[in-house]
Design a protein around this motif. Structure first.
Motif: not given
Length: 304
Positions: A38-50, A275-279, A284-293
């Motif tokens: 979900t995070d990845l697709v939101k990053v790629l699509g921004g406000d242009a997609i739902e 592990s299997d889900a973001l925060g 910030e842990t609700g995003k992939y990059i924030g979770m990894f850090k």
């Protein structure tokens, strides 16, 4: 009986609720499974997609069962994106039925080569499905997903291209930052003991030995023998800290800690890892990059 009922509901919802032709102002709709996707697709699509994610923070995808509301979302999507490799084990039948109905689906695990996937006979697909814990894998998936989104939604080509290019740069920077942080930890201390074996890709990429109580899937319970075996391993290797996970009950790790302590060696619970889900999506842990850090900082600081 439940499986048959679910597929029947799926069929009825798909036929009865299939949306009419989109109007000019309606957005391209993508339904996703895990929070990482979900995070990845939101990053790629921004406000242009739902983007509609069916799993939330702390949800275990291994055990997740689709609700009727989820089935409605899936049936009305322009595109469904899921992890694959049997991560969403309870949803396999749903995705197969969707394919039979002509619904467009993408499994991110299919984007990776054989060399990029860790083999494991302990899982239904014979592969470890936790592919997002390799930053290199996630970068490859990002690049390939951009191409697929462009094919399926060409009107937003410029947006997918721009956002994808920027995100790949962020992932490269993340890899460099994580390598620098992990370098603070001597190689002999890079032993990661967690509730279940979700971190093998992380271990391979950053030279950690990874030990999970429950194996690859949380559908299998850790037994007394598993606790005893790993407690002996912790004592032998003088492991300072072990970790609970946000999407897995803490009781097995707490039992492991008690077993180690009862044998005269102290081990702490070094923190909670995602592990299997973001925060929470607002953090910030609700995003992939924030979770990894967060995960890497927690691991290194506890084991140093």
């Amino acid at each position: 009986m439940k499986k048959i009922s679910l597929l029947l509901v799926l069929f009825i919802v798909f036929v009865a609720c299939k949306p009419a032709q989109k109007t000019e102002n309606e957005k391209f709709t993508v339904v996703t499974t895990t929070t990482m996707i979900t995070d990845l697709v939101k990053v790629l699509g921004g406000d242009a997609i739902e983007v509609k994610g069916i799993m939330g923070a702390g949800v275990d995808p291994h055990l997740y069962k689709a609700s009727e509301g989820d089935v409605t979302k899936l049936s009305q999507a322009d595109l469904i994106i899921y992890n694959g490799l049997h991560l969403e084990g309870k949803l396999v039948d749903v995705f197969e039925k969707m394919n039979q109905m002509g619904k467009q689906t993408l499994a991110l695990g299919d984007f990776l080569s054989h060399e990029q996937i860790i083999n494991s006979e302990a899982f239904a697909s014979s592969h470890d499905p936790h592919i997002w814990f390799s930053i290199n894998n996630w970068k490859s998936i990002t690049e390939l997903l951009v191409n697929e989104l462009i094919k399926k939604d060409p009107e937003n080509t410029a947006i997918y291209t721009k956002n994808g290019t920027a995100y790949v740069k962020q992932l490269r920077a993340l890899k460099d930052e994580m390598e620098a942080k992990i370098a603070e930890l001597p190689i002999e201390k890079r032993i990661l003991v967690t509730a279940h074996d979700a971190f093998s890709y992380f271990g391979k990429e950053f030279d950690f030995e990874v030990v999970g109580l429950q194996g690859l899937s949380t559908a299998t319970e850790a037994g007394v023998k598993d606790v005893q075996r790993i407690s002996d391993y912790i004592i032998k290797n003088k492991v300072k800290a072990i970790f609970v996970e946000s999407s897995v009950p803490k009781r097995t790790v707490e039992a492991l800690q008690a077993s180690v302590n009862s044998k005269g060696q102290k081990v702490i619970i070094g923190g909670e890892l995602f592990s299997d889900a973001l925060g929470n999506p607002t953090e910030e842990t609700g995003k992939y990059i924030g979770m990894f850090k967060y995960n890497v900082n927690t691991i290194v600081d506890a084991l140093k």
